[in-house]
Design an enzyme around this catalytic site. Structure first.
Site, mmCIF file in Angstrom:
data_model
loop_
_atom_site.group_PDB
_atom_site.id
_atom_site.type_symbol
_atom_site.label_atom_id
_atom_site.label_comp_id
_atom_site.label_asym_id
_atom_site.label_seq_id
_atom_site.Cartn_x
_atom_site.Cartn_y
_atom_site.Cartn_z
ATOM 1 N N HIS A 1 -5.375 1.446 -6.345
ATOM 2 C CA HIS A 1 -6.076 2.676 -6.799
ATOM 3 C C HIS A 1 -7.708 2.779 -6.585
ATOM 4 C CE1 HIS A 1 -2.464 2.521 -10.132
ATOM 5 N NE2 HIS A 1 -2.197 2.787 -8.764
ATOM 6 N N GLU B 1 11.233 9.427 9.459
ATOM 7 C CA GLU B 1 10.512 7.947 9.280
ATOM 8 C C GLU B 1 11.526 6.808 9.227
ATOM 9 O OE1 GLU B 1 7.671 8.156 5.715
ATOM 10 O OE2 GLU B 1 9.662 9.113 4.994
ATOM 11 N N ASN C 1 4.145 5.931 10.567
ATOM 12 C CA ASN C 1 3.832 4.658 10.192
ATOM 13 C C ASN C 1 5.107 3.862 9.738
ATOM 14 O OD1 ASN C 1 1.120 5.549 9.961
ATOM 15 N ND2 ASN C 1 1.320 6.236 7.831
ATOM 16 N N ASP C 2 5.912 4.694 9.084
ATOM 17 C CA ASP C 2 7.141 4.135 8.490
ATOM 18 C C ASP C 2 8.382 4.152 9.842
ATOM 19 O OD1 ASP C 2 7.103 3.232 6.000
ATOM 20 O OD2 ASP C 2 7.173 5.200 5.255
ATOM 21 N N ARG D 1 4.380 -2.777 7.883
ATOM 22 C CA ARG D 1 2.991 -2.196 8.174
ATOM 23 C C ARG D 1 1.970 -2.875 7.260
ATOM 24 N NH1 ARG D 1 3.999 3.724 5.758
ATOM 25 N NH2 ARG D 1 2.109 3.943 5.116
ATOM 26 N N CYS E 1 2.544 13.013 10.833
ATOM 27 C CA CYS E 1 1.333 12.889 9.993
ATOM 28 C C CYS E 1 0.880 11.511 9.688
ATOM 29 C CB CYS E 1 1.749 13.633 8.920
ATOM 30 S SG CYS E 1 3.296 12.871 8.064
HETATM 31 C C1 PEP Z 1 4.374 7.691 7.339
HETATM 32 O O1 PEP Z 1 5.292 6.927 7.060
HETATM 33 O O2 PEP Z 1 3.986 7.788 8.546
HETATM 34 C C2 PEP Z 1 3.658 8.636 6.327
HETATM 35 C C3 PEP Z 1 2.741 9.416 6.686
HETATM 36 O O3 PEP Z 1 3.857 8.431 5.196
HETATM 37 P P1 PEP Z 1 3.341 7.126 4.159
HETATM 38 O O4 PEP Z 1 2.285 6.644 4.935
HETATM 39 O O5 PEP Z 1 2.684 7.704 2.838
HETATM 40 O O6 PEP Z 1 4.276 6.063 4.031
HETATM 41 MG MG MG Z 2 5.967 6.956 5.163
#
Ligand code: PEP
Ligand code: MG
Length: 765
Positions: A379, A621, A644-645, A655, A692
């Protein structure tokens, strides 16, 4: 000679004698003499007071050795000529252990190190105490010695330790540090503490120690009526200040700041709390401060016994409120934690810090934040990023090493904290900071420039956001829109589950702030590492692969339904983009679409304004979707790749786990093949596709993504400038050819050849 406590006349035991001695010590410290003369006077005074044959002060040098700085009793010639290496002798042992050493027969101790130049062979007993600040930063050692064999009493240890404490204060304040041509004590030494960067940036400034707690010194009072009056006045002031805070413009909007203050106000009006504190004063004869602290301690004990995370959080709120009340009683204003005005380049250093504490500070003066504690910073990281300050957490040992006003550098790129940096380090960082500022100015200049490659390909650059505080970034960054609005962030920082009205108002404000720019709202992505304190999450062996995001939303549709309702209402007649996280199968898309459709119909039936178009998309994802591409694409209005996922699941590497998260490269051939198959399928089906994940914000990664067909990227606001600069210098046709060829001829990571390519093209990556 054994020396039972209080019976030996040489023992400086009586409290009165100690008081007189301490007064004398303070007079010496406040006196006009210079540092060396002061140390000489102190050793004389201590020797006299403790009836010791010898009293000496050793101070620590940069290399860890101890230098004899002052002595009464040893050969004066030894001053500045006797050095103990790190850990050498009983004096070195005392410094090393940071504990007193009390030996009746020092010469026969295995650690004894004989120094002929001192003439100390005639002394048998030795008492050495560390001169230290913060418990473990040892600045030197204060020693007394006697010819006779004696064990120094507890009172002796106390006198010597108290003297050492006073000495430490003055060494740190620099009063004594100028005594020698080589003032290389710890308090003036540079230190580097390594931590975890939690909010990117680079900050040079001065330390302000965040005091979350006021130490209550006066515990009892003979005048309970006066104490009750003080308590009541303080509670009244506290309530008035909280009301004032809530009326301030920046608090007007809903959000975490407001929720925290509102919760505090609610508790401040709790009669039971006030009654218990008053009882403490009336029955226990406590001061107002002690009554607050007693109630706070009792509450902390109760808090530790709680297992419900929601209740624990409320108890924490009450704990923070008690801290606020103690500050009011101490005459400090809320929002002004340091007794003096904050410097304009404040770097806060804290053992722990709550989000409310951080938000209490004047934002314009805070440049950086260093937190010693590990864990629970998610946070704080969110708030620090939104405030735009450089922040490093898990900086172990930092509190012991810093002093108020110290110069300090927070390098939240590398995670390094430089305490009292040398002039060379300061110069190097000042250069780095200037360089960053120059770049920022350059990026600002590009704000209105569209991201078009040299061969005319328009690349959409959007930002990832999620907090109230970040809304200004939408316009300020010059982005095309918000490609990923992580709705769970406001849920994560809120003390309670935000109700529909609050959500509606918030989403409306997000769209207002974005104006014509599109905003993609991702529905709640909770579970896994994103827990909500007020929602029960079942314990899972493997939360990243567990009951999270859309899985939870479809099993418990109430939460999703409320959120969709709020999104529809917040949008009004405008277009709305809703994105579903962690989709694994087409069945999930169908279920979620049906739920959203039902909500639209319901709204229509009720006659409310309905968005002119609702775009429903998914986060890509989960690798299983790679094998359902032609079924997925026609079902959705857009796709956004959450790299990322997607990559953590593709490579089976967590990750968030440092040990494994670097085992794969986002620019390796298998990763790029997976990502390319998504953009190819989207092109085949004419489905808008974006990416993203973090890689969108890295210029070299973004270059590769353009090379495999991506034309829309979403990233942290601070990355828009560097990525746009790269895009403006890029030839999309050429890079596509190059990446395609590399993917055919290589097997491993393409990072090196791609970086070399970018450099050859004159791109800043
Ligand atoms: C991702 O998984 O790439 C993503 C943008 O979502 P988060 O990082 O919020 O899991
Ligand atoms: Mg994600």
């Amino acid at each position: 000679m054994q020396n039972p406590r209080g019976t030996d006349p040489r023992i400086a035991g009586s409290e009165k004698a100690l008081r007189i001695f301490m007064r004398r010590l303070r007079e010496i410290m406040a006196g006009p003499s210079d540092g060396q003369a002061r140390l000489d006077t102190i050793v004389r005074q201590v020797a006299g007071h403790m009836v010791a044959d010898v009293c000496s002060i050793y101070l620590q040098r940069n290399d860890g050795s101890l230098e004899l700085f002052a002595t009464e009793g040893l050969n004066p010639e030894a001053k500045h000529n006797t050095f103990m290496m790190r850990g050498e002798g009983l004096v070195g042992r005392c410094a090393h252990l940071a504990q007193p050493v009390n030996e009746s027969d020092a010469q026969n101790h295995p650690s004894f190190s004989y120094r002929p130049e001192t003439g100390e062979e005639i002394y048998h007993s030795l008492l050495a105490v560390p001169i230290s600040r913060g418990g473990s930063v040892v600045l030197g050692v204060l020693v007394v010695q006697n010819r006779t064999e004696r064990i120094y009493s507890d009172d002796d240890v106390e006198v010597l330790e108290t003297t050492a404490m006073v000495l430490a204060e003055h060494l740190v304040s620099g009063d004594v540090a100028g005594v020698n041509s080589a003032p290389e004590f710890s308090p003036t030494r540079s230190h580097v503490v390594r931590g975890q960067p939690i909010a990117d940036g680079l900050a040079l400034g001065h330390v302000v120690i965040h005091e979350s707690r006021i130490v209550v010194k006066d515990l009892t009072s003979d005048n309970p009526a006066l104490e009750v009056e003080r308590l009541e006045t303080a509670v009244g002031d506290l309530k008035a200040t909280l009301d004032e805070l809530l009326e301030q413009n920046e608090m007007a909007a809903p959000g975490e700041h407001r929720d925290v203050i509102e919760t505090h106000r609610m508790f401040a009006n709790d009669r039971g709390w006030l009654r218990r504190m008053k009882e403490g004063i009336q029955q226990g004869r406590l001061t107002a401060e002690a009554a607050v602290a007693r109630e706070q301690n009792a509450m902390r004990a109760r808090m530790n016994a709680l297992s419900d995370p929601y209740l624990r959080d409320r108890a924490k709120d009450l704990d923070e409120l008690s801290d606020r009340l103690l500050r009011v009683l101490a005459g400090r204003k809320i929002g002004q934690l340091a007794p003096v005005a904050l410097p304009t380049d404040t770097i806060l250093v804290a053992r722990t810090m709550g989000t409310a504490d951080l938000m209490d500070y004047d934002r314009s003066r805070i440049k950086g934040l260093v937190i010693e504690d590990s864990g629970g910073q998610s946070h704080i990281a969110i708030i620090a990023k939104a405030m735009g300050i450089a922040a490093v957490a898990q900086a172990r040992g930092v509190m012991e090493r810093v002093f108020s006003g110290d110069p300090i550098i927070v390098d939240a790129e590398a995670g390094d904290v430089h305490i009292r940096p040398t002039s060379e380090i300061i110069a190097a960082y000042a250069d780095k900071a200037r360089f960053r500022a120059r770049k920022r100015r350059k990026y600002k200049g590009l704000k209105a420039v569209p991201a078009v490659t040299r061969d005319g390909v328009r690349i959409g650059l959007s930002i990832n956001a999620g907090l109230q505080m970040e809304l200004t970034q939408i316009a300020a960054s010059g982005a095309d829109g918000v490609g990923l609005f992580r709705t769970e962030l406001e849920f994560q920082v809120a003390p309670t589950l935000p109700r529909m009205e609050r959500q509606t108002q918030f989403y409306r404000e997000v769209l207002d702030a974005a104006g014509d720019r599109p905003v993609v709202f991702r529905t709640l992505d909770v579970g896994g590492d994103k827990t909500l304190p007020y929602l029960r999450h079942p314990h899972e062996e493997n939360p990243a692969l567990g009951w999270r995001a859309i899985r939870m939303a479809l099993d418990r549709p109430g939460l999703l339904r409320t959120q969709v309702r709020a999104l529809l209402r917040g949008a009004g007649a405008r277009e709305l983009r809703v994105m579903l996280p962690l989709i694994t199968s087409v069945g999930e898309i169908d279920l979620a679409r049906a739920l959203i459709k039902r909500e639209i119909e319901l709204l229509e039936r009720r006659g409310g304004p309905v968005p002119k178009k609702v775009h429903i998309g998914i986060m890509f994802e989960v690798p299983s979707l790679l094998y359902q591409l032609d079924a997925v694409m026609p079902r959705v209005d857009f796709v956004s790749v959450g790299s990322n996922d997607l990559l953590q699941y593709l490579f089976a590497a967590d990750r968030n786990n440092e040990r494994v998260s670097n085992r794969y490269d986002r620019l390796s051939v298998p990763a790029l093949r997976a990502l390319k198959s998504v953009s190819d399928a989207a092109a085949r089906h004419n489905t808008p596709v974006s990416l993203c994940g973090e890689m969108a914000g890295s210029p070299v990664d973004a270059m590769a993504l353009i090379g495999i067909g991506y034309r829309s990227l979403s990233m942290a606001p601070s990355n828009i400038g560097p990525v746009k600069t790269m895009v403006l210098g890029l030839d999309a046709t050429k890079v596509t050819r190059h990446v395609t060829a590399l993917m055919q001829s290589y097997e491993g990571s393409l990072r090196e050849p791609l970086t070399a390519y970018a450099e050859a093209q004159g791109l800043e990556v």
